[in-house]
Design a protein around this motif. Structure first.
Motif: not given
Length: 151
Positions: A36-62
């Motif tokens: 589960v921990a290895v799959l979690l790390m793989a998912a996090v890296w995959t999400d980051d790669r997706s963001i970096e491949a189609n990068l958009g920037n914005a200011t967000a409100e919490v």
């Protein structure tokens, strides 16, 4: 009947069988937690790669901060307001009402992370968790198996 007596005499005592079962169960639990921990790390890296491949920037409100997610709201260049349903990635330290720079996947605005943060932030907590799990399981398995020699 003689065969039944021979088979039962060849079976290990109940205590030995229970200890073996417990040792195996501990090993399986450790393996599942590690997977589960290895799959979690793989998912996090995959999400980051997706963001970096189609990068958009914005200011967000919490909008809200909870244990399981931090909800943000931000505008995209096409004028739409987005609020990822699963919250923002790497939200540590954010507070309601705060404005924060984010990076998001322009093809999937559900993927957003706090600007400057990435999957490397997940390595320490996940690896520490695994270290603690195995630090508990290995001695437990050892004591369980050690007891087998004394029976």
């Amino acid at each position: 009947m003689v065969e039944d007596a021979v088979q039962t005499s060849q079976r290990a005592p109940l205590g030995v069988r229970v200890r073996r079962g417990v040792a195996r169960a501990l090993l399986v639990v450790g393996g599942v937690v590690t997977l589960v921990a290895v799959l979690l790390m793989a998912a996090v890296w995959t999400d980051d790669r997706s963001i970096e491949a189609n990068l958009g920037n914005a200011t967000a409100e919490v909008v809200s901060v909870a244990f399981n997610r931090t909800v943000i709201r931000f505008g995209t260049p096409d004028g739409k307001v987005q609020s990822p349903s699963q919250g923002v990635l790497y939200p540590e330290g954010l507070e309601v009402g705060q404005l924060v720079r984010i990076e998001y996947d322009t093809t999937n605005t559900e993927l957003a992370r706090v600007w400057g943060r990435d999957a490397s932030l997940a390595v320490l907590p996940v690896s520490t968790f695994l270290l603690v799990v195995w630090a508990v399981l290995i001695p437990a398995m050892w004591f369980t198996r050690r007891g087998l020699r004394h029976l």
